[in-house]
Write a protein that holds these residues in place. Structure first.
Motif, short mmCIF file in Angstrom:
data_model
loop_
_atom_site.label_atom_id
_atom_site.label_comp_id
_atom_site.label_asym_id
_atom_site.label_seq_id
_atom_site.Cartn_x
_atom_site.Cartn_y
_atom_site.Cartn_z
N LEU A 63 89.74 32.85 69.35
CA LEU A 63 88.46 33.50 69.17
C LEU A 63 87.96 34.06 70.58
O LEU A 63 88.01 33.46 71.75
N SER A 64 87.97 35.52 70.52
CA SER A 64 87.70 35.97 71.86
C SER A 64 86.65 36.81 71.83
O SER A 64 85.97 37.27 71.08
N ARG A 65 85.97 37.29 73.20
CA ARG A 65 84.96 38.26 73.49
C ARG A 65 85.63 39.40 73.11
O ARG A 65 86.83 39.90 73.09
N ALA A 66 84.56 40.42 73.17
CA ALA A 66 84.91 41.95 73.08
C ALA A 66 85.99 42.24 74.21
O ALA A 66 86.85 43.17 73.90
N ASP A 67 85.79 41.63 75.45
CA ASP A 67 86.41 42.27 76.37
C ASP A 67 87.93 41.50 76.57
O ASP A 67 88.60 41.79 77.38
N GLY A 68 88.21 40.87 75.65
CA GLY A 68 89.53 39.90 75.35
C GLY A 68 89.55 38.77 76.02
O GLY A 68 90.60 38.12 75.75
N SER A 69 88.64 38.29 76.71
CA SER A 69 88.73 36.79 77.23
C SER A 69 88.32 35.69 76.27
O SER A 69 87.50 35.73 75.47
N GLU A 70 89.37 34.71 76.03
CA GLU A 70 89.14 33.84 74.88
C GLU A 70 88.10 33.02 75.48
O GLU A 70 87.86 32.65 76.35
N LEU A 71 87.45 32.55 74.20
CA LEU A 71 86.43 31.45 74.24
C LEU A 71 87.08 30.12 74.57
O LEU A 71 87.98 29.84 73.85
N ARG A 72 86.50 29.27 75.22
CA ARG A 72 86.98 27.84 75.65
C ARG A 72 86.99 27.05 74.48
O ARG A 72 85.74 26.62 74.21
N GLU A 73 87.87 26.52 74.18
CA GLU A 73 87.93 25.49 72.87
C GLU A 73 87.04 25.27 72.09
O GLU A 73 86.25 24.52 71.82
N PRO A 74 87.13 26.44 71.33
CA PRO A 74 86.15 26.75 70.38
C PRO A 74 86.21 25.94 68.85
O PRO A 74 85.29 25.66 68.35
N PHE A 75 87.56 25.47 68.49
CA PHE A 75 87.84 24.94 67.43
C PHE A 75 87.98 23.21 67.39
O PHE A 75 88.56 22.81 68.28
N ARG A 96 79.78 21.37 69.56
CA ARG A 96 79.12 22.32 70.37
C ARG A 96 78.31 23.23 69.62
O ARG A 96 77.54 24.36 70.04
N VAL A 97 78.37 23.11 68.25
CA VAL A 97 77.51 23.97 67.56
C VAL A 97 76.24 23.38 67.27
O VAL A 97 75.21 23.80 67.31
N LYS A 98 76.14 22.07 67.08
CA LYS A 98 74.89 21.25 67.00
C LYS A 98 74.27 21.09 68.38
O LYS A 98 74.92 20.47 69.37
N SER A 99 72.94 21.19 68.61
CA SER A 99 72.31 20.90 69.94
C SER A 99 72.15 19.54 70.04
O SER A 99 72.25 18.60 69.23
N GLY A 100 71.89 19.45 71.64
CA GLY A 100 71.75 17.85 71.89
C GLY A 100 72.88 16.81 71.79
O GLY A 100 72.93 15.74 72.15
N LEU A 101 74.09 17.30 71.83
CA LEU A 101 75.54 16.53 71.84
C LEU A 101 76.21 16.87 73.20
O LEU A 101 76.04 17.69 73.85
N VAL A 102 76.90 15.78 73.42
CA VAL A 102 77.49 15.84 74.74
C VAL A 102 78.48 17.12 74.87
O VAL A 102 78.52 17.65 75.87
N ALA A 103 79.22 17.44 74.14
CA ALA A 103 80.07 18.60 74.11
C ALA A 103 79.47 19.88 74.54
O ALA A 103 79.75 20.54 75.07
N ARG A 104 78.32 20.06 73.74
CA ARG A 104 77.26 21.24 73.93
C ARG A 104 76.80 21.16 75.27
O ARG A 104 76.75 22.35 75.94
N ALA A 106 77.97 19.85 77.88
CA ALA A 106 79.28 19.91 78.95
C ALA A 106 79.77 21.39 78.84
O ALA A 106 79.86 22.05 80.20
N LEU A 107 80.13 21.77 77.58
CA LEU A 107 80.55 23.24 77.70
C LEU A 107 79.97 24.30 77.19
O LEU A 107 80.28 25.65 77.37
N GLY A 108 78.84 24.18 76.67
CA GLY A 108 77.74 25.07 76.26
C GLY A 108 77.97 25.50 74.62
O GLY A 108 79.11 25.20 74.23
N PRO A 109 77.24 26.26 73.92
CA PRO A 109 77.48 26.70 72.58
C PRO A 109 78.63 27.69 72.54
O PRO A 109 79.06 28.21 73.44
#
Length: 263
Positions: A63-75, A96-104, A106-109
């Motif tokens: 899963l990448s942004r429009a500029d081609g940079s890949e999103l970090r560990e999305p799956f 990372r989808v649900k708010s308030g969890l450690v992964a979100r 640390a890595l953001g949404p």
């Protein structure tokens, strides 16, 4: 004799298929969500292949942004396959989808409203989405619109949903007649998974019907029919509750002969 064996061995080696580290390309038929806009809290997506691919597929998906940079560990590192091995469901990491969890924290949404993202397989683009606002509502069956159909026909019944649902949940909606017997037919999700259509195997009969909806029906953000994915951590999940939407198929009105006018 030894020379004969050497020649025969060489010929046999040439006849063997050559090893190729690259996976055999299998065309992707459908990507869901098929809409152009997805919620920022999208939880899952699916890839439907023409035939069952061989070997792991998730490492080839990005899963990448429009500029081609890949999103970090999305799956989430788990492949969920349909029984025929043709449809792969991929979960965006729930932590990372649900708010308030450690992964979100640390890595953001994973997805941010306003962004454009591209789903790729082996570096080739499959689907482009614009990221919309977070969806916290879920399907509301009371807001669905059921079309009218004529009895004695196999006219498709069209149900306009209030919002897109998961593309794999076609079978989570069914039709029962007045005696609670299931009506056999073929169902499809269309229009970005926001329209459910049903074509009966046999002509409709006049009478009362019910649209039966399983409580586990979800939207792409994981919101269920009667529950939300985004709930406080200390709140227990509400049990899935099935729902029903009643509708009638009215008999064709009799056409009476027009009265003759006397002269």
């Amino acid at each position: 004799m030894r020379l004969y064996r050497l020649v025969l061995g060489a010929a046999f080696a040439l006849a063997l298929p050559q090893a190729d580290a690259r996976p055999v390309e299998v065309p992707v038929v459908t990507v869901r969500p098929s809409t152009a806009v997805v919620p920022a809290n999208m939880l899952r997506l699916s890839l439907e292949f023409a035939t069952a691919p061989e070997g792991p597929v998730l490492p080839r998906v990005a899963l990448s942004r429009a500029d081609g940079s890949e999103l970090r560990e999305p799956f989430l590192a788990q492949e969920l396959w349909s029984p025929d091995g043709r449809i792969l469901t991929v979960l965006l990491h729930p932590g990372r989808v649900k708010s308030g969890l450690v992964a979100r924290e640390a890595l953001g949404p994973i997805l941010v409203p306003g962004d454009d993202v591209v789903l790729t397989l082996d570096g080739r683009p499959l689907k482009r989405w614009h990221v919309g606002p977070t969806d916290l509502h879920g399907p509301v069956e009371s807001a669905w619109h059921v079309s009218s159909v004529r009895p004695a026909t196999r006219q498709p019944l069209v149900v306009r949903l209030d919002a897109p649902v998961d593309g794999r949940d076609t079978g989570y909606i069914a039709i029962a007649d007045a005696d609670d017997r299931p009506v056999d037919g073929h169902a499809e999700l269309r229009d970005g998974e926001s329209t459910w259509t049903f074509t009966p195997d046999a002509p409709w009969r006049a009478g009362r019907y019910r649209l039966m909806v399983r409580g586990t029906l979800e939207d792409p953000a994981g919101n269920r029919l009667n529950g939300h994915f985004e709930t406080p951590l200390d709140t227990p999940d509400a049990p899935a509750m099935d729902a029903a939407v009643a509708f009638d198929i009215n008999p064709i009105p009799a056409v009476l002969p027009s009265p003759r006018t006397s002269r």
